[in-house]
Design a protein around this motif. Structure first.
Motif, PDB file in Angstrom:
ATOM      1  N   ALA A 191     -65.425  34.739  76.026  1.00  0.00           N
ATOM      2  CA  ALA A 191     -65.572  36.174  76.614  1.00  0.00           C
ATOM      3  C   ALA A 191     -66.938  36.274  76.091  1.00  0.00           C
ATOM      4  N   PRO A 192     -67.625  37.165  77.310  1.00  0.00           N
ATOM      5  CA  PRO A 192     -69.003  37.636  77.011  1.00  0.00           C
ATOM      6  C   PRO A 192     -69.335  38.245  75.719  1.00  0.00           C
ATOM      7  N   VAL A 193     -70.682  37.827  75.200  1.00  0.00           N
ATOM      8  CA  VAL A 193     -71.204  38.472  74.011  1.00  0.00           C
ATOM      9  C   VAL A 193     -71.400  40.060  74.258  1.00  0.00           C
ATOM     10  N   GLY A 194     -70.881  40.796  73.237  1.00  0.00           N
ATOM     11  CA  GLY A 194     -71.115  42.367  73.329  1.00  0.00           C
ATOM     12  C   GLY A 194     -72.031  42.481  71.913  1.00  0.00           C
ATOM     13  N   ARG A 195     -71.603  43.546  71.467  1.00  0.00           N
ATOM     14  CA  ARG A 195     -71.961  43.467  70.014  1.00  0.00           C
ATOM     15  C   ARG A 195     -71.056  42.792  69.077  1.00  0.00           C
ATOM     16  N   ASP A 196     -71.909  41.703  68.359  1.00  0.00           N
ATOM     17  CA  ASP A 196     -70.888  40.891  67.597  1.00  0.00           C
ATOM     18  C   ASP A 196     -70.285  41.350  66.399  1.00  0.00           C
ATOM     19  N   ASP A 197     -70.924  42.699  65.919  1.00  0.00           N
ATOM     20  CA  ASP A 197     -70.267  43.468  64.651  1.00  0.00           C
ATOM     21  C   ASP A 197     -70.150  42.404  63.663  1.00  0.00           C
ATOM     22  N   GLY A 198     -70.978  41.624  63.406  1.00  0.00           N
ATOM     23  CA  GLY A 198     -70.984  40.566  62.331  1.00  0.00           C
ATOM     24  C   GLY A 198     -69.916  39.770  62.199  1.00  0.00           C
ATOM     25  N   LEU A 199     -69.471  39.118  63.612  1.00  0.00           N
ATOM     26  CA  LEU A 199     -68.491  38.254  63.656  1.00  0.00           C
ATOM     27  C   LEU A 199     -69.007  36.786  63.073  1.00  0.00           C
ATOM     28  N   ARG A 248     -69.784  33.217  62.726  1.00  0.00           N
ATOM     29  CA  ARG A 248     -70.596  32.198  63.982  1.00  0.00           C
ATOM     30  C   ARG A 248     -70.272  31.002  63.615  1.00  0.00           C
ATOM     31  N   LEU A 249     -69.926  29.812  64.714  1.00  0.00           N
ATOM     32  CA  LEU A 249     -69.712  28.703  64.550  1.00  0.00           C
ATOM     33  C   LEU A 249     -70.249  28.006  65.865  1.00  0.00           C
ATOM     34  N   PRO A 250     -71.145  26.900  65.648  1.00  0.00           N
ATOM     35  CA  PRO A 250     -71.480  25.919  66.837  1.00  0.00           C
ATOM     36  C   PRO A 250     -70.295  25.522  67.641  1.00  0.00           C
ATOM     37  N   GLN A 251     -70.855  25.230  68.783  1.00  0.00           N
ATOM     38  CA  GLN A 251     -69.863  25.133  69.881  1.00  0.00           C
ATOM     39  C   GLN A 251     -69.118  23.653  69.562  1.00  0.00           C
ATOM     40  N   GLU A 252     -69.734  22.716  68.989  1.00  0.00           N
ATOM     41  CA  GLU A 252     -68.943  21.374  68.922  1.00  0.00           C
ATOM     42  C   GLU A 252     -67.925  21.628  67.400  1.00  0.00           C
ATOM     43  N   THR A 253     -67.976  22.782  66.821  1.00  0.00           N
ATOM     44  CA  THR A 253     -66.613  22.948  65.988  1.00  0.00           C
ATOM     45  C   THR A 253     -65.441  22.695  66.539  1.00  0.00           C
ATOM     46  N   SER A 254     -64.336  21.956  66.063  1.00  0.00           N
ATOM     47  CA  SER A 254     -63.253  21.699  66.428  1.00  0.00           C
ATOM     48  C   SER A 254     -62.285  23.179  66.526  1.00  0.00           C
ATOM     49  N   VAL A 255     -61.397  23.522  67.265  1.00  0.00           N
ATOM     50  CA  VAL A 255     -60.442  24.528  67.532  1.00  0.00           C
ATOM     51  C   VAL A 255     -59.654  24.866  66.046  1.00  0.00           C
ATOM     52  N   ARG A 256     -59.254  23.552  65.557  1.00  0.00           N
ATOM     53  CA  ARG A 256     -58.545  23.654  64.313  1.00  0.00           C
ATOM     54  C   ARG A 256     -59.728  24.390  63.109  1.00  0.00           C
ATOM     55  N   ASP A 257     -60.862  23.814  63.153  1.00  0.00           N
ATOM     56  CA  ASP A 257     -61.804  24.287  61.986  1.00  0.00           C
ATOM     57  C   ASP A 257     -62.045  25.854  62.356  1.00  0.00           C
ATOM     58  N   THR A 288     -71.539  29.648  69.149  1.00  0.00           N
ATOM     59  CA  THR A 288     -73.262  29.513  69.441  1.00  0.00           C
ATOM     60  C   THR A 288     -73.671  28.164  70.046  1.00  0.00           C
ATOM     61  N   ALA A 289     -74.855  27.947  70.819  1.00  0.00           N
ATOM     62  CA  ALA A 289     -75.343  26.719  71.094  1.00  0.00           C
ATOM     63  C   ALA A 289     -75.903  26.060  70.122  1.00  0.00           C
ATOM     64  N   ASP A 290     -76.548  24.930  70.512  1.00  0.00           N
ATOM     65  CA  ASP A 290     -77.167  24.024  69.322  1.00  0.00           C
ATOM     66  C   ASP A 290     -78.487  24.753  69.110  1.00  0.00           C
ATOM     67  N   ASP A 291     -78.855  25.635  69.486  1.00  0.00           N
ATOM     68  CA  ASP A 291     -80.132  26.400  69.097  1.00  0.00           C
ATOM     69  C   ASP A 291     -79.822  27.466  68.247  1.00  0.00           C
ATOM     70  N   GLY A 292     -78.556  27.822  68.090  1.00  0.00           N
ATOM     71  CA  GLY A 292     -78.005  29.096  67.644  1.00  0.00           C
ATOM     72  C   GLY A 292     -77.831  30.188  68.219  1.00  0.00           C
ATOM     73  N   SER A 293     -78.256  30.177  69.706  1.00  0.00           N
ATOM     74  CA  SER A 293     -78.052  31.390  70.436  1.00  0.00           C
ATOM     75  C   SER A 293     -76.631  31.479  71.016  1.00  0.00           C
ATOM     76  N   PRO A 294     -76.398  32.747  71.205  1.00  0.00           N
ATOM     77  CA  PRO A 294     -74.711  32.968  71.256  1.00  0.00           C
ATOM     78  C   PRO A 294     -74.333  32.465  72.681  1.00  0.00           C
ATOM     79  N   LEU A 295     -73.283  32.083  72.491  1.00  0.00           N
ATOM     80  CA  LEU A 295     -72.288  31.538  74.087  1.00  0.00           C
ATOM     81  C   LEU A 295     -71.400  32.447  74.423  1.00  0.00           C
ATOM     82  N   GLY A 296     -70.624  33.027  73.399  1.00  0.00           N
ATOM     83  CA  GLY A 296     -69.608  33.907  73.906  1.00  0.00           C
ATOM     84  C   GLY A 296     -68.707  33.925  72.472  1.00  0.00           C
ATOM     85  N   VAL A 297     -67.667  34.656  72.600  1.00  0.00           N
ATOM     86  CA  VAL A 297     -66.633  35.326  71.770  1.00  0.00           C
ATOM     87  C   VAL A 297     -65.199  34.716  71.990  1.00  0.00           C
ATOM     88  N   VAL A 298     -64.747  34.085  71.040  1.00  0.00           N
ATOM     89  CA  VAL A 298     -63.227  33.601  71.200  1.00  0.00           C
ATOM     90  C   VAL A 298     -62.268  34.173  69.784  1.00  0.00           C
TER      91      VAL A 298
END
Length: 317
Positions: free
Chosen positions: A265-273, A275-284, A300-310
């Motif tokens: 989902a698009p990134v709005g205000r993350d409200d302190g969510l 953060r995990l990098p995109q290569e993290t497994s769904v289980r983790d 987040t992307a490899d450089d730490g920039s936000p990609l989206g919310v899950v």
């Protein structure tokens, strides 16, 4: 023997031991594509190690054939065959009174490599497996930890750049934390080297983590299913396979997908969510949400920039 990764074919390979009922390996047919890891897994008596040893003729075939890039193993000189295949076992098998450098140099010396070439190759391999090429090369096996000895064993198997590697429970006798690190290191090396690997384990989780393809053998050395880890988890061939991979196979399948593969989902205000990098497994990712009592996380992307919310529902879905 080809210099690059080689396709390996088991063609009705069978091994029957005299005086024993049934076959140890029973008409095993499968193809390991060049550059892939095939993991053999199954119950005790499934013929996993026997199948492995058939490849380098430590055990002779009773019938059928095994081919490396189209050439039967029976057409090779047996010494040439074994020297050209990397072989790693659980107890490593290092020569105790020989230095790390001497152990790694075993096959290059037998092949008559010049000293300078051997020295350079040892340096390269020690760096490759994460050991100190200066401080570790003069040490003896007794001075190394179990994980370090296993790394030396892996370096020795890679010494002459074999197109095919056979690995028989290489991480089985190591504590879980070091074992996980070695698995990760092995996958990193495989990304770089792209060897054809036949890997024996009794651990289904290890097979799922490491294998491009998994061959599940029944007792008596008969093939139950040969497929990708995801296909085996989602579509077990029968009840035996389903029971063997475990009732938690849906959870195990979550470890094979990464957060970056999901629709975010698009990134709005993350409200302190969290953060995990995109290569993290769904289980983790799911484990983190449960542990922190949260309903969503920021990917987040490899450089730490936000990609989206899950969300937790996305992960479970």
């Amino acid at each position: 023997m080809p210099e690059q990764a080689a396709e390996l074919v088991f063609d009705e390979a069978t091994k029957v031991y005299e005086g024993r009922e049934g076959a140890a390996v029973d008409h095993l047919s499968l193809t390991v594509p060049a550059g892939e890891i095939c993991v053999l897994v199954g119950p005790s008596g499934g013929g996993k190690t026997t199948a492995l040893k058939l490849v380098n003729r430590l055990i002779p075939l009773t019938s059928g054939d095994i081919r490396i890039d189209g050439t039967s193993i029976l057409d090779y000189d047996v010494t040439e065959l074994r020297r050209s295949i990397g072989y790693v076992i659980q107890q490593v098998g290092l020569f105790p009174h020989v230095t790390v450098e001497g152990n790694i140099a075993t096959v290059p010396k037998l092949l008559g490599w010049p000293r300078a070439r051997i020295r350079d190759r040892v340096t390269e391999l020690l760096e490759l497996v994460g050991l100190d090429p200066v401080g570790d090369r003069r040490r003896f096996p007794v001075e190394l930890s179990g994980g370090q000895r296993q790394r030396v064993g892996l370096a020795r198997a890679l010494a002459v750049n074999p197109p095919l590697m056979l690995m028989d429970e290489p991480f089985g006798a190591i504590d879980p934390i070091v074992r996980a690190r070695l698995q990760d290191e092995f996958l990193r090396l495989q990304q770089e080297l792209r060897k054809t690997v036949v890997f024996v384990t009794h651990d289904v989780d290890e097979a799922i983590k490491l294998g491009d393809r998994i061959a599940i053998l029944r007792e008596g050395g008969r093939l139950a299913q040969y497929d990708t880890p995801m296909q085996i988890l989602e579509h077990p061939a029968d009840e035996f396979v389903a029971e063997f991979v475990g009732r938690d196979r849906a959870l195990k399948a979550l470890a094979l997908r990464t957060l970056g593969e999901l629709e975010l989902a698009p990134v709005g205000r993350d409200d302190g969510l969290p953060r995990l990098p995109q290569e993290t497994s769904v289980r983790d990712g799911l484990a983190l949400l449960v542990a922190e009592h949260r309903d969503a996380l920021l990917v987040t992307a490899d450089d730490g920039s936000p990609l989206g919310v899950v969300t937790r529902e996305d992960l479970l879905g």
